[in-house]
Structure formats: structure tokens, C-alpha cells
Design an enzyme around this catalytic site. Structure first.
Site, PDB file in Angstrom:
ATOM      1  N   GLY A   1       0.779  -1.223   0.000  1.00 35.58           N
ATOM      2  CA  GLY A   1       0.000   0.000   0.000  1.00 35.58           C
ATOM      3  C   GLY A   1       0.809   1.271   0.000  1.00 35.58           C
TER       4      GLY A   1
ATOM      5  N   PHE B   1       0.472  -0.596   9.199  1.00 32.49           N
ATOM      6  CA  PHE B   1       1.730  -1.015   8.574  1.00 32.49           C
ATOM      7  C   PHE B   1       2.856  -0.804   9.561  1.00 32.49           C
ATOM      8  CE2 PHE B   1       3.528  -1.841   4.225  1.00 32.49           C
ATOM      9  CZ  PHE B   1       2.480  -2.631   3.781  1.00 32.49           C
TER      10      PHE B   1
ATOM     11  N   HIS C   1      13.998   0.824 -24.414  1.00 31.47           N
ATOM     12  CA  HIS C   1      15.113   1.715 -24.755  1.00 31.47           C
ATOM     13  C   HIS C   1      16.021   1.776 -23.527  1.00 31.47           C
ATOM     14  CE1 HIS C   1      12.938   2.810 -28.301  1.00 31.47           C
ATOM     15  NE2 HIS C   1      13.821   3.721 -28.647  1.00 31.47           N
TER      16      HIS C   1
ATOM     17  N   GLN D   1      17.684  -1.968   2.645  1.00 29.89           N
ATOM     18  CA  GLN D   1      16.635  -2.557   3.482  1.00 29.89           C
ATOM     19  C   GLN D   1      16.409  -4.029   3.189  1.00 29.89           C
ATOM     20  OE1 GLN D   1      12.200  -1.361   3.170  1.00 29.89           O
ATOM     21  NE2 GLN D   1      12.856  -0.671   5.175  1.00 29.89           N
TER      22      GLN D   1
ATOM     23  N   HIS E   1      13.728  -6.888   3.728  1.00 26.81           N
ATOM     24  CA  HIS E   1      12.339  -7.099   4.119  1.00 26.81           C
ATOM     25  C   HIS E   1      12.298  -8.381   4.917  1.00 26.81           C
ATOM     26  CE1 HIS E   1       8.063  -7.757   4.041  1.00 26.81           C
ATOM     27  NE2 HIS E   1       7.875  -6.595   3.452  1.00 26.81           N
TER      28      HIS E   1
ATOM     29  N   LEU F   1       8.250 -11.670  -2.545  1.00 21.37           N
ATOM     30  CA  LEU F   1       7.798 -10.978  -1.341  1.00 21.37           C
ATOM     31  C   LEU F   1       6.484 -11.512  -0.797  1.00 21.37           C
ATOM     32  CD1 LEU F   1       8.121  -8.458   0.553  1.00 21.37           C
ATOM     33  CD2 LEU F   1       6.488  -7.355  -0.955  1.00 21.37           C
TER      34      LEU F   1
ATOM     35  N   GLU G   1       4.106  -6.980   3.792  1.00 19.12           N
ATOM     36  CA  GLU G   1       3.885  -6.621   5.186  1.00 19.12           C
ATOM     37  C   GLU G   1       2.393  -6.578   5.508  1.00 19.12           C
ATOM     38  OE1 GLU G   1       6.780  -3.871   6.587  1.00 19.12           O
ATOM     39  OE2 GLU G   1       5.230  -2.710   7.589  1.00 19.12           O
TER      40      GLU G   1
ATOM     41  N   ARG H   1      11.135  -2.595   9.747  1.00 20.34           N
ATOM     42  CA  ARG H   1      11.700  -3.753   9.049  1.00 20.34           C
ATOM     43  C   ARG H   1      13.093  -4.141   9.503  1.00 20.34           C
ATOM     44  NH1 ARG H   1       9.212  -2.243   3.164  1.00 20.34           N
ATOM     45  NH2 ARG H   1       7.146  -2.936   3.774  1.00 20.34           N
TER      46      ARG H   1
ATOM     47  N   HIS I   1      15.339  -5.636  -0.282  1.00 18.15           N
ATOM     48  CA  HIS I   1      14.030  -5.189  -0.728  1.00 18.15           C
ATOM     49  C   HIS I   1      14.028  -3.769  -1.282  1.00 18.15           C
ATOM     50  CE1 HIS I   1       9.693  -5.125  -0.705  1.00 18.15           C
ATOM     51  NE2 HIS I   1       9.626  -4.110   0.129  1.00 18.15           N
ATOM     52  N   TYR I   2      14.904  -2.946  -0.751  1.00 14.56           N
ATOM     53  CA  TYR I   2      14.792  -1.520  -1.077  1.00 14.56           C
ATOM     54  C   TYR I   2      16.134  -0.861  -0.812  1.00 14.56           C
ATOM     55  CZ  TYR I   2      12.848   3.183  -1.232  1.00 14.56           C
ATOM     56  OH  TYR I   2      12.566   4.468  -1.589  1.00 14.56           O
TER      57      TYR I   2
ATOM     58  N   GLU J   1      12.569   5.778  -6.197  1.00 10.32           N
ATOM     59  CA  GLU J   1      13.592   5.037  -5.454  1.00 10.32           C
ATOM     60  C   GLU J   1      15.003   5.401  -5.909  1.00 10.32           C
ATOM     61  OE1 GLU J   1      12.658   0.887  -4.927  1.00 10.32           O
ATOM     62  OE2 GLU J   1      14.631   0.453  -4.091  1.00 10.32           O
TER      63      GLU J   1
ATOM     64  N   ARG K   1      13.539   2.875   5.571  1.00 11.82           N
ATOM     65  CA  ARG K   1      12.250   3.310   5.037  1.00 11.82           C
ATOM     66  C   ARG K   1      11.115   2.586   5.746  1.00 11.82           C
ATOM     67  NH1 ARG K   1       8.544   1.172   0.732  1.00 11.82           N
ATOM     68  NH2 ARG K   1       9.743  -0.742   0.879  1.00 11.82           N
TER      69      ARG K   1
ATOM     70  N   GLY L   1       7.532   0.892   5.461  1.00 14.04           N
ATOM     71  CA  GLY L   1       6.724   0.305   4.392  1.00 14.04           C
ATOM     72  C   GLY L   1       5.589   1.243   4.056  1.00 14.04           C
TER      73      GLY L   1
ATOM     74  N   SER M   1       7.115   4.473   0.278  1.00 13.35           N
ATOM     75  CA  SER M   1       7.810   4.612  -0.995  1.00 13.35           C
ATOM     76  C   SER M   1       6.856   4.942  -2.140  1.00 13.35           C
ATOM     77  CB  SER M   1       8.573   3.330  -1.293  1.00 13.35           C
ATOM     78  OG  SER M   1       9.042   3.376  -2.590  1.00 13.35           O
TER      79      SER M   1
HETATM   80  C1  LIG Z   1       8.146  -6.799  -3.971  1.00 10.95           C
HETATM   81  C2  LIG Z   1       8.091  -5.367  -3.546  1.00 10.95           C
HETATM   82  C3  LIG Z   1       6.960  -4.865  -2.918  1.00 10.95           C
HETATM   83  C4  LIG Z   1       6.898  -3.518  -2.538  1.00 10.95           C
HETATM   84  N1  LIG Z   1       5.768  -3.070  -1.902  1.00 10.95           N
HETATM   85  C5  LIG Z   1       5.692  -1.771  -1.544  1.00 10.95           C
HETATM   86  C6  LIG Z   1       4.536  -1.257  -0.896  1.00 10.95           C
HETATM   87  O1  LIG Z   1       3.581  -1.978  -0.647  1.00 10.95           O
HETATM   88  N2  LIG Z   1       4.509   0.059  -0.576  1.00 10.95           N
HETATM   89  C7  LIG Z   1       5.543   0.893  -0.862  1.00 10.95           C
HETATM   90  O2  LIG Z   1       5.432   2.076  -0.562  1.00 10.95           O
HETATM   91  N3  LIG Z   1       6.651   0.436  -1.481  1.00 10.95           N
HETATM   92  C8  LIG Z   1       6.750  -0.875  -1.815  1.00 10.95           C
HETATM   93  N4  LIG Z   1       7.888  -1.331  -2.430  1.00 10.95           N
HETATM   94  C9  LIG Z   1       8.877  -0.385  -2.901  1.00 10.95           C
HETATM   95  C10 LIG Z   1       8.367   0.296  -4.163  1.00 10.95           C
HETATM   96  O3  LIG Z   1       7.628  -0.618  -4.942  1.00 10.95           O
HETATM   97  C11 LIG Z   1       9.465   0.852  -5.030  1.00 10.95           C
HETATM   98  O4  LIG Z   1      10.322   1.604  -4.268  1.00 10.95           O
HETATM   99  C12 LIG Z   1       8.893   1.749  -6.119  1.00 10.95           C
HETATM  100  O5  LIG Z   1       7.898   1.091  -6.835  1.00 10.95           O
HETATM  101  C13 LIG Z   1       9.962   2.270  -7.047  1.00 10.95           C
HETATM  102  O6  LIG Z   1       9.338   2.949  -8.112  1.00 10.95           O
HETATM  103  P1  LIG Z   1      10.149   3.837  -9.134  1.00 10.95           P
HETATM  104  O7  LIG Z   1       9.127   4.532  -9.938  1.00 10.95           O
HETATM  105  O8  LIG Z   1      11.127   4.647  -8.413  1.00 10.95           O
HETATM  106  O9  LIG Z   1      10.958   2.812 -10.011  1.00 10.95           O
HETATM  107  P2  LIG Z   1      10.594   1.406 -10.701  1.00 10.95           P
HETATM  108  O10 LIG Z   1       9.159   1.099 -10.659  1.00 10.95           O
HETATM  109  O11 LIG Z   1      11.541   0.415 -10.157  1.00 10.95           O
HETATM  110  O12 LIG Z   1      10.910   1.677 -12.211  1.00 10.95           O
HETATM  111  C14 LIG Z   1      12.200   1.874 -12.693  1.00 10.95           C
HETATM  112  C15 LIG Z   1      12.110   2.231 -14.143  1.00 10.95           C
HETATM  113  O13 LIG Z   1      13.386   2.615 -14.613  1.00 10.95           O
HETATM  114  C16 LIG Z   1      13.635   1.987 -15.835  1.00 10.95           C
HETATM  115  N5  LIG Z   1      15.091   1.864 -15.994  1.00 10.95           N
HETATM  116  C17 LIG Z   1      15.996   1.420 -15.107  1.00 10.95           C
HETATM  117  N6  LIG Z   1      17.227   1.444 -15.647  1.00 10.95           N
HETATM  118  C18 LIG Z   1      17.099   1.912 -16.900  1.00 10.95           C
HETATM  119  C19 LIG Z   1      18.009   2.147 -17.976  1.00 10.95           C
HETATM  120  N7  LIG Z   1      19.311   1.860 -17.898  1.00 10.95           N
HETATM  121  N8  LIG Z   1      17.500   2.646 -19.136  1.00 10.95           N
HETATM  122  C20 LIG Z   1      16.161   2.892 -19.278  1.00 10.95           C
HETATM  123  N9  LIG Z   1      15.288   2.676 -18.289  1.00 10.95           N
HETATM  124  C21 LIG Z   1      15.750   2.192 -17.131  1.00 10.95           C
HETATM  125  C22 LIG Z   1      12.903   0.664 -15.753  1.00 10.95           C
HETATM  126  O14 LIG Z   1      12.637   0.154 -17.036  1.00 10.95           O
HETATM  127  C23 LIG Z   1      11.646   1.101 -15.047  1.00 10.95           C
HETATM  128  O15 LIG Z   1      10.739   1.632 -15.987  1.00 10.95           O
HETATM  129  C24 LIG Z   1       7.980  -2.680  -2.778  1.00 10.95           C
HETATM  130  C25 LIG Z   1       9.118  -3.185  -3.399  1.00 10.95           C
HETATM  131  C26 LIG Z   1       9.199  -4.519  -3.734  1.00 10.95           C
HETATM  132  C27 LIG Z   1      10.476  -5.066  -4.279  1.00 10.95           C
END
Ligand SMILES: Cc1cc2nc3c(=O)[nH]c(=O)nc-3n(C[C@H](O)[C@H](O)[C@H](O)COP(=O)(O)OP(=O)(O)OC[C@H]3O[C@@H](n4cnc5c(N)ncnc54)[C@H](O)[C@@H]3O)c2cc1C
Ligand code: SF4
Ligand code: FES
Lengths: 237, 581
Positions: B53, B121, B160, B235, B237, B247, B250, B281, B350-351, B380, B391, B393, B396
Site C-alpha cells: 500500500g 503497517f 530503450h 533494506q 524485508h 515478497l 507486510e 523492518r 528489498h529496497y 527510489e 524506510r 513500508g 515509498s
Molecule cells: C516486492 C516489492 C513490494 C513492494 N511493496 C511496496 C509497498 O507496498 N509500498 C511501498 O510504498 N513500497 C513498496 N515497495 C517499494 C516500491 O515498490 C518501489 O520503491 C517503487 O515502486 C519504485 O518505483 P520507481 O518509480 O522509483 O521505479 P521502478 O518502478 O523500479 O521503475 C524503474 C524504471 O526505470 C527503468 N530503468 C531502469 N534502468 C534503466 C536504464 N538503464 N534505461 C532505461 N530505463 C531504465 C525501468 O525500465 C523502469 O521503468 C515494494 C518493493 C518490492 C520489491
């Protein structure tokens, strides 16, 4: 450890061929994707496979496994009774390389049905309100919102196979999902797109789409719900 | 090499990147051109794995919650390393973002009266985690991706892979990318950029993150003169499924699940008597590993030690309604039915709390605090920093949405105020061509003596797991750093695939190339930090040391070497206190 033979249908831009790999599976609980990644990392780095989440939620790894369109990460060795595993790229799609196919035409079809809330856009972007939704209103479309755009239904559909312009189950399901949402007011606009020869009426009710959907979305049913709403001239499906 | 010109280039299409795009599209009134680049198909980004969430104070009058309390929980959770002004921004904007997501169609789980439901949470003192069953990230991601389809000025570039950020004289100029599908190399020449490339969980082997969460762009960022902040805070998890690392959210504990050891005991009573299973965590993860080390864990056939996550007392209806995905995953990948058996779990990476050094508004800074003009980072990949050393839960997803929006709006404004781009000058095109040469000529046609990228990745994972795990020690880390430096001496890889179209082997090598630098940043930061704080726990320095270490680590590249410097923590309201749960 168990020895498994995987037969992969390959394509390098010019020719197509079948290639066999022998892999050691550490347990019966590994997925076909795990095995393909193992092949890639340990035997043949030229093999191309699309994957990311490895937990059946990102929709990357659709392919045809032992004759059935499935997600490789959701298909465990223990479920496949056969000694031999054959994998080939999804049907009804242009192959880019090996198991990687071009899904962009599918994505464009989804875009055609306007997959977003249609109403005064200023209300969305310039207010801070909550539209609100009752649990029973949520239930109307919730299951159809599970679509992970994997394309497996498109791969299994006999109409898609011969009718290139047919919007197909993936896009039509999106049409239903958005129109059935109590926050949306776009049904009239979407009917114009869906009520067409390449829209719902091309569907022959084969239901192979629903049979292969890895998320239980039931796109075949959403197509029927769309038809019913059009025939009833309902305000929303 | 194709040259494409854009007002704004967004790298990454997770929640942060997509939200930046919709914000920029709206804020510019559809006037600026926006490109989103993603190394995988855009809608498949790792954000969709998020289950539990998104935190936000939605109905303070009904729940007795307040922004202040959300901020305090976050700061305390961070072990006081978060910047408190940034945390203030988070808590203020998070409710607005939850409502925005509501308006664009996220199927939030609801109360009978139509309000958005919230659940407890870890580390949150009041239930304030908004959710869409246990597929929250999936629903936010897919809805946001759909929303981008509304705007004709948002162009999506699937698959890309960005290989380089181009910065000249303190100004962002664009990125180069390898288009996997077409097998071509491209220069995206732009006024403004937003980096939203996610975390780096795959530096480690046992992780909950997707295969694509590799973090190479943070290594590339260093090379372009950016700095990386607080990367040593990784982090774990507490509850990843054994043996796959998938995963178990939580939410399982938020809904009332217990953690039990081999003796059937709810061991958390010895580690966090008040918050029990819902302690933060870092604390729960160390508790599980301590149970294991003291012989009270279960043994898995794979050799892993684990504990049980017990949901049996919750009953079938609650499990099916609120956490169905958890039941499905446990059944599928561990072969157990959560209704009748505890789920086998252990901690997994996890993070990554750290990321690209930015100011409160997401503007990318150099190590000496100067803004790289035209460049922002969000999600992230960025360290703003609201998570500090640990962090909480569900904070993020809020962060991704909030800073996605804020950076998108700022970048749109900046792009509109900047004059139209002239044709790219010779120097820029040369730099891009040189990069193309590095990839297609040098890397792709390499002598057979170099190691395979997978072999190097295996070694990297081994080093990280062994030397920079949840329990760290100076001497083990010194060894780890030395090994990483050796790994960094590999200047090339053996690429077996000679083709250009969809050459994943080449892409994998490019990932590893950036990951090694990033791993060294983790290692050096951890080795230098002679204290224990949040997720960074040292057996040789088991206490937090606010006198010497209440500061952010900032790593940068100088003459090819990674150097460290430190930046102060912004403290507005809450002075550090002991962190008890
Ligand atoms: C299993 C799991 C469950 C989670 N559950 C929760 C939760 O319930 N609540 C919460 O708050 N957080 C949660 N988190 C953490 C959270 O999901 C992430 O921190 C968050 O989604 C990150 O989003 P983002 O938009 O920063 O990047 P991401 O969604 O990781 O996207 C990264 C993007 O960058 C692109 N990219 C990367 N490198 C390159 C490159 N070289 N060239 C071009 N594109 C590239 C990828 O293609 C992708 O599109 C969870 C994490 C995990 C692992
Ligand atoms: S409806 Fe099902 S099979 Fe079709 S794209 Fe969506 S998830 Fe895949
Ligand atoms: S890898 Fe994501 S669905 Fe299979």
C-alpha cells in the site's frame, strides 16, 4: 536435481529453427522461466526471452509452452507432466527474436478504446476531491482491471489470427473495465469505437482468451457484457 | 545514430516516471514534448510488484491521525537520518496524490460508505496505508500508464536502454539509448531530464525485487558528475518466501499475521514487545536472523534457515478478501496453503534507501551541492531524503507519486521558460557517437578472454551477500571492498551474441558495468560509517553515534576513483532520541 530437456523455437531475424537444451532443475518448484534464464546465463547467452518480475504480475513472459499460451514464470515444472518441454513465441504476433514478440500493435489497440476516466478533465487535474466509490460499484469492474497486458489472450484468439484489425480481447476488456467504472462518463464515446465490425461483433465466442488468461480476467465475458449493454442501450455497461 | 529532440526526457516508467509525465503534460497545457524511456516495456516496471500500500493521512478527523504524526513516524523510522523538511513535503502531498490516483481510476479498496480503506503497517502508529487489495503497486502502475495514453504529447519508448547521461558545463543535455527492438542507437537531446530508474536490489542475490531492478543508472550518474547519497542503507524485508525470494507483503502482518519460530513462539516479544510483528523492518529482519543464529529457526531443503508467518487464525474470508495474492503466491511458489500452514519466510533485500543526491524538490546536485541545471530525480532512484537509514513500508509509493508530480511540474515550467533547442552542436553529437562506438564496436566485438557478464554478476552477488549483509563488521567489509575493487578492474565482458536486434547479452553486460561502481559506493559508505543506524548494523559498532555520524554520506567520482564526503541532516522539529518499539 532432475535433468530436463527444453526445446526452444528460435529466430534470429532470418531463419527459424528448434534448439534443444539440457538443464539441471534444482527442484520441481522451479518455473520454466527459471530454466530459460539458467540456459541463458550458463549455456547460451544468445537466447532472447522477455522477463522481469518472475511473480506473474508484470506480463513480460508470455509464450507457448507445450502447446498452450502461458506465462513462463507461472508455469512450474511440477505442473508439466511431460519429460520434454517445448517453448515457442506467442502466436499471432510478429517475432522479433527467439521468444520475444512485438506487442506494440496490441498496446495501440488498447489505446484506441481510451483506457482512462472520461469526464471533465479539469475535475481530475484541478480539484483535490475524491470521486468516491461504493464496494459494490468497485466489484463491477474490479476483476477486469486485473489485466496485465501480457497478450496471451491475443495469442490464443482464433479471430485475431485471421482478422488483423479486430481490436481483440485485450483492448475490448479495457473498454469494458473503463466504461463500467462508476467514475467514468465515457461510455457513449467508447461505444462508437467498440460497436463496429472490428469491435465486439467480430468475436465468435471461442472463449480461448478466457481459458488462457493467467490472471482470471475473463476477457471473453467482458466482451459479452459490452454487447449486452449495447443491445440494452444501457447508460453504462 | 538517430537524433530525437524533446523538451523533457524521463528515464524510467515506474510510478515516479509515469507520474512525472502526467504532471508535466498537464502543467504545460499539452505544450511540451515528453519522452518516457524504459529499458523494459513501460507498463512492466518494477513498481507493479508493490503489494501492501501507499501511506497518507486521509481522514484525520475520523482516525485521529495527523500530518505531524505521519512525519514523526517517518523520522523515527529513519533513525533520524531523514531530512525533516523533505518529510514535511511528503506528508503534505501524499493525501493529495492518493486522491489524484483515485480520480484517474485506481481501484482503491473501499469502506462501505465509499471512502478509501486504510490498514496498519510497520512503524506507522495509526492505520494510514491505503491499498488496492494486495496488488496496490500493480493497480497504481497500470492506471497511471493508462492515464499517459490520454496525452498526445507523451511519447513512450519501450525497451530503450539508457547507457549514458550527458551533462556539459553543469547542464543536462540529454541521454543516449540502445533501442533493443530495432537494434539501433539513439541520442535523445533535451532541455530537461528526470531520472526515475528505481532501486538496485539485484546487487544482492536473495531479493524481492524484479530482475530489472539493477541500478546501473546510478553508476552511470556518477560518471556524469552526479553524486550518490546514503547508499550503504539497504533494506531487508523480513518476510520473503523461501526459497524464491518473492515478497510476502507486510500486509500479512498488517492484517494480523504472526511470526513464529520452531518452538511455535511469537519471538518478536523479545525484540519489540509493544509493536511486535509490526516493528520497523530493520528490527524484525534482525530478530528473524537472530532466531536463526540461535538455533530456533526451521531448516529448508535448500539449506536456508527460515521462520513461519502464521495467518491461520485470520480465517479464510479475511485472507481471500484482503490478501488473496499472498495466498496465491505461497501456494504457487512454496506449495503451501496459508489457511492450514505457516508460510516459510526469511529476510531478503528489498529496497535501497540511498540514491541520486537531490535537494528537497528533487533537483539533482553535485557533491558540492550545485544543481545540475535541467535535471531532476524522483522515486527510489533519488535520495531526497525521506527514508534516511530505514524506510517505513508504504512510504515509498507515496514518495514516487509525490516527487514524480513535483519534478514533473518543475521540469515542465523550466522547459517552457527555456528557449527552443537549436540543432545539437557538433560536440554533443560527437559525445553520443563515441558512446555508440563504445557499445557497438568495442563492447560488442570483444576478445574471448574477458569474463561473461553472468560470471561477474555471480561474483558481485557473492561479495554483497557475504560482506555487506544485515550484520556487518569492519574487517569483513574491508575484505569486501578489496574484492569489489578487483572486480572493477574488469574493463570488458565476453559477449557471445553478435547481433544488434534484441541483444540481451549486451544489455546484461551494460547493467553489470554500472552495478559494479554502485556496489563499491555501498561498500565504501558502509565501511566508513562507524556506527549502527537503521538498516546499517555493525557488530563492531552496535550503537548509533549522533556526535560523529548524524550526517549523509555523499559519494562521487574523482579521477576515476570513488570518494566520500558528508552533508548535514536537516532537523526542524525532532531531535534524535532512542528508537524503541
Ligand atoms: C516486492 C516489492 C513490494 C513492494 N511493496 C511496496 C509497498 O507496498 N509500498 C511501498 O510504498 N513500497 C513498496 N515497495 C517499494 C516500491 O515498490 C518501489 O520503491 C517503487 O515502486 C519504485 O518505483 P520507481 O518509480 O522509483 O521505479 P521502478 O518502478 O523500479 O521503475 C524503474 C524504471 O526505470 C527503468 N530503468 C531502469 N534502468 C534503466 C536504464 N538503464 N534505461 C532505461 N530505463 C531504465 C525501468 O525500465 C523502469 O521503468 C515494494 C518493493 C518490492 C520489491
Ligand atoms: S486479459 Fe488476461 S490474457 Fe489478456 S492481456 Fe489481460 S491478463 Fe493477459
Ligand atoms: S516475469 Fe513478470 S509475468 Fe513472468
Amino acid at each position: 536435481m532432475k535433468s530436463v530437456v527444453i526445446k526452444v523455437k528460435r529466430y534470429d531475424g532470418k531463419k527459424t529453427w528448434w534448439q534443444e537444451y539440457k538443464v539441471e532443475a534444482p527442484s520441481e518448484k522451479v518455473s520454466v522461466l527459471d530454466l530459460l534464464v539458467k540456459v541463458k546465463e550458463e549455456q547460451d547467452p544468445t537466447l532472447a526471452v522477455r522477463y522481469s518480475c518472475r511473480m506473474a504480475i508484470c506480463g513480460s513472459c508470455g509464450m507457448v509452452i507445450n502447446g498452450v499460451p502461458r506465462l513462463a514464470c507461472q508455469t512450474l515444472l511440477s505442473e508439466l507432466k511431460a519429460e520434454f518441454i517445448t517453448v515457442e513465441p506467442m502466436w499471432n504476433h510478429k517475432v522479433i527474436k527467439d521468444l520475444v514478440v512485438d506487442l506494440e500493435p496490441d498496446f495501440e489497440k488498447v489505446k484506441k478504446v481510451k483506457p482512462y476516466i472520461i469526464r471533465d478533465i479539469k475535475e481530475i487535474y484541478e480539484t483535490d476531491k475524491e470521486f468516491g466509490q461504493k464496494p459494490e460499484e468497485l466489484d463491477k469492474y474490479y476483476n477486469f482491471a486485473y489485466c496485465i497486458q501480457c497478450g496471451l489472450c491475443m495469442s490464443a484468439c482464433p479471430v485475431v489470427a485471421t482478422h488483423e484489425r479486430f481490436l481483440g480481447p485485450m483492448a475490448l476488456n479495457a473498454g469494458y473495465r473503463w466504461s463500467a467504472d462508476s467514475r467514468d462518463q465515457g461510455w457513449k464515446e467508447r461505444v462508437k469505437i467498440i460497436d463496429a465490425e472490428e469491435g465486439v461483433w467480430a468475436c465468435h465466442l471461442a472463449y480461448t482468451c478466457s481459458a488462457v488468461c493467467p490472471r482470471g480476467v475473463d476477457p471473453g465475458f467482458s466482451i459479452q457484457l459490452l454487447k449486452a449493454a449495447m443491445l440494452r442501450k444501457a447508460k453504462r455497461p | 545514430m538517430e537524433i530525437l529532440r524533446y523538451d523533457l526526457v524521463i528515464v524510467g516508467s515506474g510510478i515516479a516516471g509515469l507520474r512525472a509525465a502526467t504532471a508535466a503534460a498537464w502543467a504545460s497545457g499539452g505544450k511540451i514534448s515528453i519522452a518516457i524511456l524504459s529499458k523494459i516495456q513501460a507498463m512492466r516496471s518494477h513498481s507493479l510488484s508493490a503489494e501492501g500500500g501507499m501511506s497518507a493521512v486521509l481522514y484525520p478527523e475520523k482516525t485521529n491521525d495527523s500530518l505531524e504524526l505521519h512525519a514523526y513516524d517517518t523520522v523515527k523510522g529513519s533513525d533520524f537520518l531523514a531530512d525533516q523538511d523533505a518529510v514535511q513535503v511528503l506528508v503534505e502531498y501524499a493525501p493529495k496524490e492518493v486522491r489524484y490516483l483515485e480520480r484517474i481510476g485506481v481501484p482503491w479498496t473501499r469502506e462501505p460508505d465509499g471512502r478509501i480503506a486504510q490498514r496498519p503497517f510497520g512503524g506507522m502508529s495509526i492505520p494510514r496505508t491505503t491499498f488496492a487489495a494486495d496488488k496496490t503497486g500493480f493497480f497504481i502502475m497500470s492506471t497511471l500508464f493508462s492515464e499517459t495514453r490520454r496525452f498526445d504529447n507523451i511519447h513512450i519508448y519501450h525497451e530503450h536502454f539508457v547507457t549514458k547521461f550527458i551533462v556539459e558545463n553543469g547542464q543536462f543535455r540529454g541521454v543516449t539509448a540502445y533501442d533493443l527492438r530495432k537494434g539501433e542507437f539513439k541520442l535523445f537531446y533535451a532541455k530537461a531530464g528526470i531520472i526515475a530508474t528505481g532501486g538496485a536490489g539485484r546487487l544482492y542475490r536473495f531479493t524481492t525485487t524484479a530482475h530489472s531492478t539493477t541500478g546501473e543508472t546510478l553508476g552511470y550518474a556518477l560518471r556524469a558528475g552526479m553524486a550518490i547519497k546514503d547508499m550503504e542503507f539497504v533494506q531487508w524485508h523480513p518476510t520473503a518466501l523461501v526459497p524464491s525470494g518473492i515478497l510476502v507483503s507486510e500486509a500479512a502482518r498488517g492484517e494480523g499475521g504472526y511470526l513464529i519460530n520452531k518452538e511455535g513462539e511469537r519471538f518478536m516479544k523479545r525484540y519489540a514487545p509493544q509493536r511486535m510483528e509490526l516493528a520497523p523492518r530493520d528490527i524484525v529482519s534482525r530478530a528473524i536472523l537472530t532466531e536463526c543464529m540461535e538455533g530456533r529457526g526451521f531448516q529448508h531443503e535448500s539449506g536456508m534457515c527460515y521462520v513461519g508467518l502464521d495467518l491461520r487464525h485470520l480465517g479464510e474470508e479475511r485472507i481471500n478478501k484482503r490478501i488473496p495474492f499472498i495466498r496465491e503466491l505461497a501456494h504457487k511458489y512454496a506449495g503451501i496453503d496459508a489457511l492450514s500452514e505457516p508460510i516459510p519466510v526469511r529476510p531478503a533485500v528489498h529496497y535501497t534507501m540511498g540514491g541520486i543526491h537531490t535537494d528537497t524538490w528533487g533537483r539533482v546536485l553535485t557533491a558540492d551541492g550545485k544543481w545540475i541545471r535541467g535535471l531532476w530525480a524522483a522515486g527510489e532512484a533519488a535520495a531526497v531524503s525521506i527514508h534516511g537509514a530505514n524506510r517505513l513500508g508504504s512510504n515509498s509509493l507515496s514518495e514516487c507519486s509525490v516527487w514524480g508530480r513535483l519534478t514533473g511540474e518543475q521540469a515542465a515550467k523550466y522547459a517552457m521558460e527555456t528557449p527552443a533547442l537549436p540543432s545539437p552542436e557538433e560536440k554533443l553529437v560527437e559525445a553520443a557517437k563515441k558512446e555508440e562506438g563504445r557499445i557497438f564496436d568495442t563492447l560488442l566485438h570483444k576478445e574471448v578472454n574477458a569474463p561473461s557478464p553472468y560470471e561477474v554478476k555471480r561474483q558481485l552477488n557473492d561479495i554483497m551477500e557475504e560482506h555487506f549483509g544485515p550484520f556487518r563488521h569492519g574487517s569483513a567489509m574491508a575484505e569486501g571492498v578489496a574484492k569489489l575493487k578487483k572486480l572493477r578492474e574488469y574493463t570488458s565482458f565476453r559477449i557471445a551474441d553478435g547481433s544488434r536486434v534484441y541483444n540481451q547479452n549486451l544489455k546484461d553486460a551494460l547493467e553489470i558495468d554500472g552495478m559494479i561502481d554502485l556496489a563499491l559506493v555501498v561498500g565504501l559508505g558502509a565501511y566508513a560509517r562507524a556506527e549502527s543506524r537503521g538498516a546499517h548494523y555493525r557488530l563492531d559498532y552496535p550503537k548509533r553515534d549522533d556526535v560523529s555520524w548524524l550526517k549523509h554520506t555523499v559519494a562521487y567520482l574523482y579521477g576515476g576513483e570513488i570518494k566520500l564526503t558528508y552533508a548535514p541532516v536537516t532537523i526542524t522539529k525532532w531531535k534524535p532520541e532512542e528508537r524503541k518499539y
